[in-house]
Design a protein around this motif. Structure first.
Motif, PDB file in Angstrom:
ATOM      1  N   LYS A   1      -7.355  -7.689  30.107  1.00 20.33           N
ATOM      2  CA  LYS A   1      -7.162  -6.041  29.931  1.00 20.33           C
ATOM      3  C   LYS A   1      -5.597  -5.840  30.047  1.00 20.33           C
ATOM      4  O   LYS A   1      -4.880  -5.441  29.268  1.00 20.33           O
ATOM      5  N   GLU A   2      -5.012  -6.892  30.618  1.00 21.20           N
ATOM      6  CA  GLU A   2      -3.385  -6.874  30.815  1.00 21.20           C
ATOM      7  C   GLU A   2      -2.864  -7.115  29.586  1.00 21.20           C
ATOM      8  O   GLU A   2      -2.001  -6.490  29.319  1.00 21.20           O
TER       9      GLU A   2
ATOM     10  N   ASP B   1      -3.574  -4.296  27.040  1.00 16.84           N
ATOM     11  CA  ASP B   1      -2.428  -3.362  27.232  1.00 16.84           C
ATOM     12  C   ASP B   1      -1.180  -3.560  26.602  1.00 16.84           C
ATOM     13  O   ASP B   1      -0.512  -2.891  26.004  1.00 16.84           O
TER      14      ASP B   1
ATOM     15  N   GLN C   1      -1.208  -3.533  22.936  1.00 18.31           N
ATOM     16  CA  GLN C   1      -1.424  -2.388  22.313  1.00 18.31           C
ATOM     17  C   GLN C   1       0.190  -1.453  22.331  1.00 18.31           C
ATOM     18  O   GLN C   1       0.456  -0.880  21.336  1.00 18.31           O
TER      19      GLN C   1
END
Ligand code: IPE
Ligand code: IPE
Ligand code: MG
Length: 253
Positions: A156-157, A160, A163
């Motif tokens: 997830k890190e 993110d 993105q």
């Protein structure tokens, strides 16, 4: 007691090998695992393991500080740990508050700086409030950085970060060729912290469980069968000693 016994026997006491203080890892990261099994072995509920695990946190923070470690990252709750029963998750979410209620004054006295690495938005307010208070009150401290990985997940890190980078490229703030290792590192939650030198995982599991996948690229890994609630100063020293005996090559010779 033991040294008196040795004196009686006319021998000098056996000296335990101690880590060399000039070669201590700057950043130690720990996957604190085995709380549930520790409790199960004693016929206790899993939460008793989490509760007792706080004592190990206290021991390790003190020992890391004493040895001169500069950053200590503790994996306290992963983005995958939400899959656990609600009661257990609720208990885990209360732990930062409980821990800091008891320990914050001592951390302040010892010049420790508290930080947090993880997604704050999904955490209950009492968890985040306790951490934010600790971070605020220790922000100017210059000693050991105690970094709690809470609601942290490496994939997830990274997503993110990617993105955000893609957004900057789309808006013309970055060109694709400006994306390099340094830029990526600066977009991760660990941006102000060097990569771990040493990773410790307790409880005998030999995996990373979505922990700092980018940052651990060249870390030394050390595993022990000891369950987290039993992890103590001697275990920490053993890990540091092992680290000191390793030859880090980073791909070179
Ligand atoms: C580590 O202990 C603590 C957290 C993951 C929050 P576990 O709760 O994973 O204990 P085991 O692995 O089930 O024994
Ligand atoms: C990793 O332990 C997460 C933390 C220590 C916070 P887990 O117990 O969640 O990992 P798995 O499920 O065994 O891989
Ligand atoms: Mg586990």
């Amino acid at each position: 007691m033991i040294s008196r016994l040795w004196a009686k026997l006319g021998k000098s006491s056996p000296k335990a090998e101690m880590p060399q203080l000039d070669k201590v890892p700057d950043h130690v990261a720990i996957i604190m695992d085995g709380n549930g099994r520790w409790a199960k072995d004693r016929g206790l509920p899993r939460i008793a393991g989490h509760h007792t695990g706080m004592k190990a946190v206290k021991r390790v923070v003190r020992e890391a500080d004493r040895l001169g470690v500069k950053y200590l990252t503790l994996y306290a709750f992963s983005t995958e740990n939400w899959k656990r029963p609600k009661d257990e998750v609720d208990f885990l979410m209360r732990l930062p508050q409980q821990f800091l209620e008891i320990e914050l004054e001592e951390l302040i006295e010892n010049n420790v700086q508290v930080r947090m690495m993880g997604i704050k938005s999904d955490l209950p307010s009492y968890t985040i409030d306790a951490l934010e208070e600790a971070m605020e009150r220790t922000a100017d401290n210059t000693g050991l950085v105690l970094n709690f990985a809470l609601n942290y997940g490496s994939r997830k890190e990274m997503i993110d970060a990617i993105q955000a980078i893609a957004g900057d490229v789309a808006d013309g703030r970055l060109t694709p060729d400006q994306i390099d290792e340094q830029l990526m590192s600066e977009r991760l939650l660990s941006r102000d912290i060097p990569d771990p030198d040493l990773l410790i995982r307790t409880s005998g599991e030999l995996r990373l469980s979505n922990f700092m996948l980018w940052q651990l690229a060249y870390s030394e890994l050390w595993f022990t069968d000891v369950y987290w609630p039993e992890f103590n100063e001697a275990h920490f020293q053993e890990a540091v000693l092992q680290y000191q005996s390793r030859k880090r090559r980073f791909g070179g010779l």
